[in-house]
Motif scaffolding. Structure first.
Motif, PDB file in Angstrom:
ATOM      1  N   ILE A  45     -37.477   5.806 -30.699  1.00 43.52           N
ATOM      2  CA  ILE A  45     -37.308   5.058 -31.937  1.00 43.52           C
ATOM      3  C   ILE A  45     -38.278   5.530 -33.012  1.00 43.52           C
ATOM      4  N   GLU A  46     -39.462   6.020 -32.620  1.00 44.31           N
ATOM      5  CA  GLU A  46     -40.449   6.468 -33.596  1.00 44.31           C
ATOM      6  C   GLU A  46     -40.041   7.775 -34.254  1.00 44.31           C
ATOM      7  N   GLN A  47     -39.229   8.562 -33.567  1.00 48.02           N
ATOM      8  CA  GLN A  47     -38.774   9.832 -34.131  1.00 48.02           C
ATOM      9  C   GLN A  47     -37.398   9.722 -34.790  1.00 48.02           C
ATOM     10  N   ALA A  48     -36.752   8.591 -34.592  1.00 44.62           N
ATOM     11  CA  ALA A  48     -35.391   8.432 -35.095  1.00 44.62           C
ATOM     12  C   ALA A  48     -35.363   8.360 -36.626  1.00 44.62           C
ATOM     13  N   ILE A  49     -34.308   8.929 -37.191  1.00 43.45           N
ATOM     14  CA  ILE A  49     -34.078   8.874 -38.638  1.00 43.45           C
ATOM     15  C   ILE A  49     -32.939   7.911 -38.915  1.00 43.45           C
ATOM     16  N   VAL A  50     -33.182   6.959 -39.805  1.00 44.14           N
ATOM     17  CA  VAL A  50     -32.174   5.990 -40.213  1.00 44.14           C
ATOM     18  C   VAL A  50     -31.552   6.462 -41.515  1.00 44.14           C
ATOM     19  N   VAL A  51     -30.220   6.475 -41.571  1.00 43.83           N
ATOM     20  CA  VAL A  51     -29.525   6.800 -42.818  1.00 43.83           C
ATOM     21  C   VAL A  51     -28.771   5.553 -43.253  1.00 43.83           C
ATOM     22  N   THR A  52     -28.979   5.128 -44.508  1.00 48.11           N
ATOM     23  CA  THR A  52     -28.478   3.829 -44.934  1.00 48.11           C
ATOM     24  C   THR A  52     -28.381   3.734 -46.446  1.00 48.11           C
TER      25      THR A  52
ATOM     26  N   THR B 208     -33.704  -2.801 -45.331  1.00 50.20           N
ATOM     27  CA  THR B 208     -33.375  -3.055 -43.927  1.00 50.20           C
ATOM     28  C   THR B 208     -33.671  -1.839 -43.071  1.00 50.20           C
ATOM     29  N   GLY B 209     -33.407  -0.655 -43.595  1.00 54.19           N
ATOM     30  CA  GLY B 209     -33.666   0.573 -42.854  1.00 54.19           C
ATOM     31  C   GLY B 209     -35.120   0.696 -42.438  1.00 54.19           C
ATOM     32  N   LEU B 210     -36.031   0.276 -43.312  1.00 52.28           N
ATOM     33  CA  LEU B 210     -37.462   0.374 -43.014  1.00 52.28           C
ATOM     34  C   LEU B 210     -37.910  -0.621 -41.957  1.00 52.28           C
ATOM     35  N   LYS B 211     -37.101  -1.625 -41.666  1.00 46.14           N
ATOM     36  CA  LYS B 211     -37.403  -2.538 -40.564  1.00 46.14           C
ATOM     37  C   LYS B 211     -37.185  -1.859 -39.217  1.00 46.14           C
ATOM     38  N   ILE B 212     -36.350  -0.825 -39.227  1.00 44.87           N
ATOM     39  CA  ILE B 212     -36.028  -0.110 -37.994  1.00 44.87           C
ATOM     40  C   ILE B 212     -36.967   1.069 -37.791  1.00 44.87           C
ATOM     41  N   SER B 213     -37.177   1.836 -38.871  1.00 44.72           N
ATOM     42  CA  SER B 213     -37.992   3.052 -38.772  1.00 44.72           C
ATOM     43  C   SER B 213     -38.559   3.399 -40.140  1.00 44.72           C
ATOM     44  N   GLN B 214     -39.669   4.103 -40.133  1.00 48.98           N
ATOM     45  CA  GLN B 214     -40.245   4.587 -41.392  1.00 48.98           C
ATOM     46  C   GLN B 214     -39.549   5.856 -41.874  1.00 48.98           C
ATOM     47  N   ASN B 215     -38.690   6.426 -41.038  1.00 46.74           N
ATOM     48  CA  ASN B 215     -37.943   7.626 -41.402  1.00 46.74           C
ATOM     49  C   ASN B 215     -36.564   7.221 -41.911  1.00 46.74           C
ATOM     50  N   VAL B 216     -36.436   7.051 -43.221  1.00 44.91           N
ATOM     51  CA  VAL B 216     -35.201   6.544 -43.821  1.00 44.91           C
ATOM     52  C   VAL B 216     -34.675   7.539 -44.851  1.00 44.91           C
ATOM     53  N   ARG B 217     -33.359   7.731 -44.837  1.00 46.05           N
ATOM     54  CA  ARG B 217     -32.706   8.605 -45.809  1.00 46.05           C
ATOM     55  C   ARG B 217     -31.564   7.842 -46.482  1.00 46.05           C
ATOM     56  N   CYS B 218     -31.366   8.117 -47.762  1.00 47.00           N
ATOM     57  CA  CYS B 218     -30.244   7.533 -48.502  1.00 47.00           C
ATOM     58  C   CYS B 218     -29.731   8.581 -49.479  1.00 47.00           C
ATOM     59  N   PHE B 219     -28.460   8.952 -49.355  1.00 42.24           N
ATOM     60  CA  PHE B 219     -27.902  10.053 -50.143  1.00 42.24           C
ATOM     61  C   PHE B 219     -27.018   9.588 -51.301  1.00 42.24           C
TER      62      PHE B 219
ATOM     63  N   ASP C  34     -30.075   9.602 -36.713  1.00 42.98           N
ATOM     64  CA  ASP C  34     -29.892   8.957 -35.415  1.00 42.98           C
ATOM     65  C   ASP C  34     -29.365   7.526 -35.471  1.00 42.98           C
ATOM     66  N   ILE C  35     -29.554   6.870 -36.598  1.00 42.24           N
ATOM     67  CA  ILE C  35     -29.118   5.478 -36.767  1.00 42.24           C
ATOM     68  C   ILE C  35     -28.429   5.356 -38.121  1.00 42.24           C
ATOM     69  N   PHE C  36     -27.276   4.702 -38.123  1.00 43.37           N
ATOM     70  CA  PHE C  36     -26.510   4.517 -39.357  1.00 43.37           C
ATOM     71  C   PHE C  36     -26.372   3.036 -39.637  1.00 43.37           C
ATOM     72  N   TYR C  37     -26.722   2.643 -40.868  1.00 40.04           N
ATOM     73  CA  TYR C  37     -26.555   1.246 -41.267  1.00 40.04           C
ATOM     74  C   TYR C  37     -25.940   1.192 -42.658  1.00 40.04           C
ATOM     75  N   SER C  38     -24.867   0.429 -42.795  1.00 46.47           N
ATOM     76  CA  SER C  38     -24.166   0.309 -44.070  1.00 46.47           C
ATOM     77  C   SER C  38     -23.835  -1.144 -44.340  1.00 46.47           C
ATOM     78  N   THR C  39     -24.030  -1.565 -45.578  1.00 48.87           N
ATOM     79  CA  THR C  39     -23.695  -2.930 -45.971  1.00 48.87           C
ATOM     80  C   THR C  39     -22.351  -2.995 -46.695  1.00 48.87           C
ATOM     81  N   THR C  40     -21.588  -1.927 -46.642  1.00 48.04           N
ATOM     82  CA  THR C  40     -20.332  -1.885 -47.393  1.00 48.04           C
ATOM     83  C   THR C  40     -19.371  -3.002 -46.984  1.00 48.04           C
ATOM     84  N   THR C  41     -18.682  -3.548 -47.991  1.00 51.46           N
ATOM     85  CA  THR C  41     -17.611  -4.517 -47.743  1.00 51.46           C
ATOM     86  C   THR C  41     -16.247  -3.884 -48.043  1.00 51.46           C
TER      87      THR C  41
END
Length: 246
Positions: free
Chosen positions: A158-165, A170-181, A197-204
Motif C-alpha cells: 500500500i505504501e508503494q501503490a499509486i492512486v489515480v483519481t 479522498t485519494g490522499l486518504k489511501i496513499s500519498q502517491n496520487v495522480r489526476c490527469f 494500482d488503485i482507481f477511484y472515481s466519483t463520476t455519476t
C-alpha cells in the motif's frame, strides 16, 4: 475482436477526424477563454451528432451522457455514448480526452455491459473491452498497428501503490502517491495498464460507469461497492484499502 467491437471502433474513428483538427486549432485560441469554451461546445455537438447518425443505423436505443436514460420493456440492447470525456483538457489543448461507447445487453432482466470502446483521438490510441475476452489496446503509427492485452497491477504494498483519481482529497486518504490527469477515462486506462494500482472515481455519468465496470473486471481488477463512486484495485490491495475509503 468481435464484429460489434470492430463496428463501434470504426464509428469512433470516423468521429476523430475533425476532433484531431479541432485540437490543434484550439492552441490558437488559448488567450480567449470565451472562444475556447464556444469552440469546445461546438466540437462536442459535432461529435455527438456524427455518432448519433452513425450508431442509429444499427441501434434503436441509443443514449448520450448529457441525456436522461430511460428504456421500455422492449429494449434488449442499449448503447451508451459520451462524445467527449475530459472536455476541459480539450479546451486547454491537453491530449487526455476520449470518446466512449458501451454496448449493453439485457441478461435476466438486467443490462450488462458486453463491449466498451475508449478512443483517445489525439493519442491515436483505442482501448476496447469484450466481456470474457479481456481488455486490449490498439495504437496506430504511420507504419504499423500494435495490439496489446492489458492487465491490472499486481502491487501488494500500500505504501508503494499509486492512486489515480478525480478526487485527490479522498485519494490522499489511501496513499500519498496520487495522480489526476483531468480525464476519468485516462485515469482508468492508467489503472487497466497496471501503471497505477488503485482507481477511484466519483463520476455519476451512467455511460462512463458502465464502461468502467467492464474494463476494470476484464483487466483483472476488483470493484469495491461504495455509495459515492467507483473504487477498484487488485486482490492484493483490496482488503487494505477498504477501511481507508470508508
Amino acid at each position: 475482436m468481435q464484429p460489434t467491437t470492430n463496428s463501434l471502433i470504426t464509428a469512433t474513428r470516423k468521429a476523430t477526424k475533425f476532433l484531431q483538427r479541432d485540437f490543434f486549432e484550439l492552441e490558437m485560441l488559448q488567450n480567449s477563454s470565451r472562444g475556447t469554451q464556444e469552440f469546445c461546445t461546438n466540437s462536442y455537438l459535432r461529435t455527438k451528432n456524427f455518432l448519433k447518425e452513425e450508431l442509429q443505423k444499427h441501434y434503436q436505443f441509443l443514449f448520450f451522457a448529457d441525456e436522461k436514460y430511460s428504456v421500455n420493456d422492449e429494449a434488449t440492447i442499449i448503447v451508451f455514448v459520451n462524445p467527449i470525456e475530459g472536455i476541459q483538457n480539450l479546451g486547454k489543448s491537453i491530449p487526455f480526452f476520449a470518446i466512449t461507447v458501451t454496448y449493453l445487453k439485457k441478461i435476466q432482466q438486467e443490462f450488462v455491459p458486453i463491449f466498451s470502446i475508449i478512443n483517445f483521438p489525439v493519442l491515436n490510441e483505442v482501448y476496447y473491452a469484450e466481456k470474457g475476452s479481456g481488455v486490449w489496446s490498439e495504437s496506430d503509427s504511420r507504419t504499423s498497428s500494435k495490439v496489446t492485452r492489458l492487465r491490472a497491477s499486481s502491487c501488494g504494498n500500500i505504501e508503494q501503490a499509486i492512486v489515480v483519481t478525480n478526487d485527490t482529497t479522498t485519494g490522499l486518504k489511501i496513499s500519498q502517491n496520487v495522480r489526476c490527469f483531468g480525464s476519468e477515462c485516462y485515469n482508468l486506462i492508467m489503472f487497466a495498464t497496471g501503471k497505477c494500482d488503485i482507481f477511484y472515481s466519483t463520476t455519476t455519468d451512467y455511460a462512463l460507469r458502465a464502461a468502467f465496470s467492464l474494463i476494470i473486471r476484464e483487466s483483472g481488477g476488483m470493484l469495491i461497492p461504495t455509495t459515492c463512486g467507483i473504487l477498484s484495485s487488485n486482490n492484493h490491495l483490496i482488503e487494505k484499502i477498504k477501511p481507508l475509503i470508508t
